[in-house]
Design a protein around this motif. Structure first.
Motif, mmCIF file in Angstrom:
data_model
loop_
_atom_site.group_PDB
_atom_site.id
_atom_site.type_symbol
_atom_site.label_atom_id
_atom_site.label_comp_id
_atom_site.label_asym_id
_atom_site.label_seq_id
_atom_site.Cartn_x
_atom_site.Cartn_y
_atom_site.Cartn_z
ATOM 1 N N ILE A 52 83.908 6.369 -38.353
ATOM 2 C CA ILE A 52 82.692 6.300 -37.564
ATOM 3 C C ILE A 52 83.189 5.505 -36.166
ATOM 4 O O ILE A 52 83.852 4.573 -36.319
ATOM 5 C CB ILE A 52 81.699 5.562 -38.274
ATOM 6 N N THR B 172 78.941 19.556 -40.549
ATOM 7 C CA THR B 172 79.695 18.927 -41.454
ATOM 8 C C THR B 172 81.337 19.238 -41.196
ATOM 9 O O THR B 172 81.465 20.093 -40.389
ATOM 10 C CB THR B 172 79.610 19.155 -43.074
ATOM 11 N N THR C 62 87.237 15.884 -44.807
ATOM 12 C CA THR C 62 88.210 15.146 -44.732
ATOM 13 C C THR C 62 89.538 15.464 -45.103
ATOM 14 O O THR C 62 89.859 16.322 -45.937
ATOM 15 C CB THR C 62 87.952 13.751 -45.649
ATOM 16 N N PHE D 40 73.116 13.340 -40.603
ATOM 17 C CA PHE D 40 73.641 14.104 -41.546
ATOM 18 C C PHE D 40 72.747 15.275 -41.714
ATOM 19 O O PHE D 40 71.517 14.876 -42.263
ATOM 20 C CB PHE D 40 74.039 13.216 -42.660
ATOM 21 N N LEU E 276 73.715 7.664 -36.857
ATOM 22 C CA LEU E 276 74.405 8.736 -37.785
ATOM 23 C C LEU E 276 73.450 9.873 -38.196
ATOM 24 O O LEU E 276 72.529 9.568 -38.655
ATOM 25 C CB LEU E 276 75.051 8.017 -38.999
ATOM 26 N N TRP F 225 85.272 5.276 -45.295
ATOM 27 C CA TRP F 225 84.836 6.491 -44.645
ATOM 28 C C TRP F 225 84.124 5.728 -43.303
ATOM 29 O O TRP F 225 84.237 5.912 -42.312
ATOM 30 C CB TRP F 225 83.827 7.387 -45.238
ATOM 31 N N LYS G 270 83.190 14.540 -41.979
ATOM 32 C CA LYS G 270 81.549 14.205 -41.764
ATOM 33 C C LYS G 270 80.953 14.786 -43.013
ATOM 34 O O LYS G 270 81.002 16.030 -43.058
ATOM 35 C CB LYS G 270 80.823 14.597 -40.588
#
Length: 134
Positions: free
Chosen positions: A121, A72, A75, A67, A65, A116, A89
């Protein structure tokens, strides 16, 4: 708060690339790279045969993952029912609010973080919640 370790759901063995079946497989955080200045966090997951086999070779390379502040998505939540329509994301700063990085991995700080992770994922082309649980 839960430490980020996932095990296979009952009656859903993990099938490795060699075709072997692993009933007690676990998905474990194996590495964390936090680039504070660049605001980039990478979390690597590996699959092991069982929680007792962490000192042995993993049975799958798992996934990473990543970040940052650019890659991004939001949601999407239904305005009336408040049900999640599509998981997004989080950015680097938001994900640090979902995770506490500790010596032996990551602790999820909320039910939202758990939801989440399990629903948003994918691993092996399916959401984690299909075959994995805390």
């Amino acid at each position: 708060m839960k430490i980020l370790q996932l095990k296979r759901k009952q009656n859903t063995p993990f099938i490795s690339d060699t075709g072997s079946s692993h009933n007690n497989a676990v998905l474990i955080v194996s590495g964390i790279e936090n680039q504070i200045i660049d605001k980039h966090l990478r979390v690597r997951f590996l699959v092991f045969n069982s929680i007792d086999d962490l000192d042995k070779k993993p049975i799958d390379t798992g996934f990473v993952l990543s970040f940052d502040m650019i890659d991004t998505t939001d949601t999407i939540i239904h305005p009336d029912t408040k049900e999640v329509i599509k998981w997004g994301k989080p950015n680097y700063i938001d994900v640090l609010a979902l995770f506490n990085i500790v010596d032996d991995g990551i602790i999820l700080t909320s039910v939202q973080a758990e939801a989440w992770l399990l629903n948003g994922i994918e691993f092996k082309n399916e959401a984690l919640n299909q075959n994995w649980e805390f």
